[in-house]
Design a protein around this motif. Structure first.
Motif, PDB file in Angstrom:
ATOM      1  N   SER A   1      41.399 -17.500  10.411  1.00 46.43           N
ATOM      2  CA  SER A   1      42.697 -17.240   9.783  1.00 46.43           C
ATOM      3  C   SER A   1      43.739 -18.286  10.153  1.00 46.43           C
ATOM      4  O   SER A   1      44.747 -18.436   9.464  1.00 46.43           O
ATOM      5  CB  SER A   1      43.215 -15.854  10.192  1.00 46.43           C
ATOM      6  OG  SER A   1      43.473 -15.792  11.581  1.00 46.43           O
ATOM      7  N   LYS A   2      43.491 -19.026  11.238  1.00 49.65           N
ATOM      8  CA  LYS A   2      44.464 -20.038  11.671  1.00 49.65           C
ATOM      9  C   LYS A   2      44.636 -21.143  10.638  1.00 49.65           C
ATOM     10  O   LYS A   2      45.678 -21.807  10.603  1.00 49.65           O
ATOM     11  CB  LYS A   2      44.020 -20.638  13.010  1.00 49.65           C
ATOM     12  CG  LYS A   2      44.030 -19.638  14.161  1.00 49.65           C
ATOM     13  CD  LYS A   2      43.525 -20.266  15.445  1.00 49.65           C
ATOM     14  CE  LYS A   2      43.522 -19.249  16.576  1.00 49.65           C
ATOM     15  NZ  LYS A   2      42.984 -19.814  17.847  1.00 49.65           N
ATOM     16  N   SER A   3      43.630 -21.344   9.797  1.00 51.60           N
ATOM     17  CA  SER A   3      43.726 -22.372   8.759  1.00 51.60           C
ATOM     18  C   SER A   3      43.803 -21.764   7.365  1.00 51.60           C
ATOM     19  O   SER A   3      43.455 -22.411   6.376  1.00 51.60           O
ATOM     20  CB  SER A   3      42.530 -23.328   8.858  1.00 51.60           C
ATOM     21  OG  SER A   3      41.302 -22.626   8.790  1.00 51.60           O
ATOM     22  N   ASN A   4      44.264 -20.510   7.265  1.00 51.39           N
ATOM     23  CA  ASN A   4      44.452 -19.876   5.950  1.00 51.39           C
ATOM     24  C   ASN A   4      45.498 -20.643   5.141  1.00 51.39           C
ATOM     25  O   ASN A   4      46.450 -21.196   5.695  1.00 51.39           O
ATOM     26  CB  ASN A   4      44.926 -18.425   6.127  1.00 51.39           C
ATOM     27  CG  ASN A   4      43.776 -17.450   6.319  1.00 51.39           C
ATOM     28  OD1 ASN A   4      42.633 -17.764   6.041  1.00 51.39           O
ATOM     29  ND2 ASN A   4      44.093 -16.259   6.810  1.00 51.39           N
ATOM     30  N   PRO A   5      45.347 -20.637   3.802  1.00 52.49           N
ATOM     31  CA  PRO A   5      44.187 -20.144   3.044  1.00 52.49           C
ATOM     32  C   PRO A   5      43.069 -21.175   3.007  1.00 52.49           C
ATOM     33  O   PRO A   5      43.330 -22.368   3.000  1.00 52.49           O
ATOM     34  CB  PRO A   5      44.769 -19.895   1.657  1.00 52.49           C
ATOM     35  CG  PRO A   5      45.858 -20.923   1.532  1.00 52.49           C
ATOM     36  CD  PRO A   5      46.432 -21.088   2.915  1.00 52.49           C
ATOM     37  N   GLN A   6      41.840 -20.691   2.970  1.00 53.72           N
ATOM     38  CA  GLN A   6      40.675 -21.570   2.884  1.00 53.72           C
ATOM     39  C   GLN A   6      40.375 -21.839   1.412  1.00 53.72           C
ATOM     40  O   GLN A   6      40.381 -20.930   0.594  1.00 53.72           O
ATOM     41  CB  GLN A   6      39.467 -20.887   3.521  1.00 53.72           C
ATOM     42  CG  GLN A   6      39.711 -20.319   4.904  1.00 53.72           C
ATOM     43  CD  GLN A   6      39.513 -21.341   5.990  1.00 53.72           C
ATOM     44  OE1 GLN A   6      38.960 -22.408   5.738  1.00 53.72           O
ATOM     45  NE2 GLN A   6      39.966 -21.042   7.186  1.00 53.72           N
TER      46      GLN A   6
END
Length: 320
Positions: A262-267
């Motif tokens: 989730s740290k790099s949302n959105p995927q």
């Protein structure tokens, strides 16, 4: 059960092949009231019926116990009928002695409980194991090689653990809400693909559900739709489906806060034209599941210690 050639319970050999990890022992309550009991979960693995009662007691059904013991179903029935005779037969004495030596006792051999419209004869794990040991070593001329082989694999708490594993029951209660993380992902992504497109996560729901039911801990380390998506993407490119069904496109896929992803949302993830949905579903069944890719994925999880072998085999059979 369909799998890669290995079976936990064989139809012909009638022997357990792979065991679940050990857990703490649990004794039978001698005065347990039948009116308070019900069947919480059950399964039939290669003709071995088993389940868990509403109080957490694991059991084998009569036919399943007979198969493991290598005897006719009627022989287990005779033991039940004679369990509380005032002048018990030698085999009843022997079985109860085995129970006592194991630190357990039971005022009944089994519970007869209604479930799904059928009466089930449920033999608690400790009683089942005592009967299995009797036919393995103490039945004289009636000792059975199947019973001996199975007892050696199921002694101690291993029978109980195997039953818990097969029916997907967690006696610790740690994974009581085992669907929670999957539901979190559904809530974030069920409408994320644009109109006219489908995405692999939603189409993988059947496999994910079966995995959870089989006892797999689906979460941030167990994201099977990534595996499916990668294989399908390569298949799409290989057959130039852009020219056949229209171009695929990217859409924003989100992970719940409970996932480190989730740290790099959105995927950014691929979604595909709905016109290719039928082809995808055929590919998923024929190529991914039955073609060996699903088995390879689960074997990798087992090798890394992220999935018990028993759950992997059960899942392969359920989905196939």
């Amino acid at each position: 059960m369909a799998n890669d050639g290995k079976k936990e319970i064989t139809h012909k050999g009638r022997q357990i092949k792979v065991l679940a990890p050990n857990s703490a022992p649990k004794e039978i309550t001698p005065d347990q009231g039948i009116l308070d009991l019900g069947i919480q979960a059950d399964a039939d693995i290669g003709g071995i019926g088993m389940g868990v009662l509403s109080d957490g007691t694991p059991y084998l059904n009569q036919r399943g116990l007979a198969v493991l013991c290598g005897v006719e179903n009627a022989h287990i029935g005779y033991i039940s009928a004679q369990w509380n005779d005032k002048s018990p037969k030698p085999r009843i004495k022997a079985i109860k002695s085995i129970l006592k030596d194991a630190g357990a006792s039971s005022s009944v051999s089994h519970y007869s409980l209604p479930y799904k419209g059928i009466s089930h004869f449920c033999y608690p794990a400790e009683v089942s194991l005592a009967i299995l040991e009797y036919y393995a070593f103490d039945a004289g001329a009636n000792c059975q090689p199947e019973a001996r082989a199975n007892f050696r694999k199921l002694a101690g708490s291993k029978l109980r653990d195997m039953i818990y594993s097969y029916v997907g029951y967690d006696p610790t209660g740690r994974y009581q809400d085992r669907f929670a993380k999957w539901h979190e992902r559904i809530a974030l992504n069920y409408q994320s693909a644009p109109k006219g497109y489908f995405h692999v996560f939603n189409e993988a729901h059947t496999i994910i559900y079966e995995l959870i039911q089989s006892g797999a801990d689906i979460g941030e380390k167990f994201v099977i739709d990534i595996s499916i998506g990668q294989h399908w993407s390569r298949h799409w490119d290989e057959f130039s489906y852009d020219a056949v069904y229209g171009k695929r496109r990217k859409y924003p896929h989100k992970y719940p806060d409970s996932h480190p992803q989730s740290k790099s949302n959105p995927q950014e993830s691929w979604c595909y034209p709905v016109s290719a949905l039928g082809v995808f579903r055929e590919w998923l069944q024929n190529e991914y599941i039955e073609g060996g890719k699903f088995t390879t994925y689960l074997k990798g999880k087992v090798k890394r210690g992220e999935l018990p072998p028993s759950i992997a085999n059960l899942q392969i059979g359920a989905v196939s």
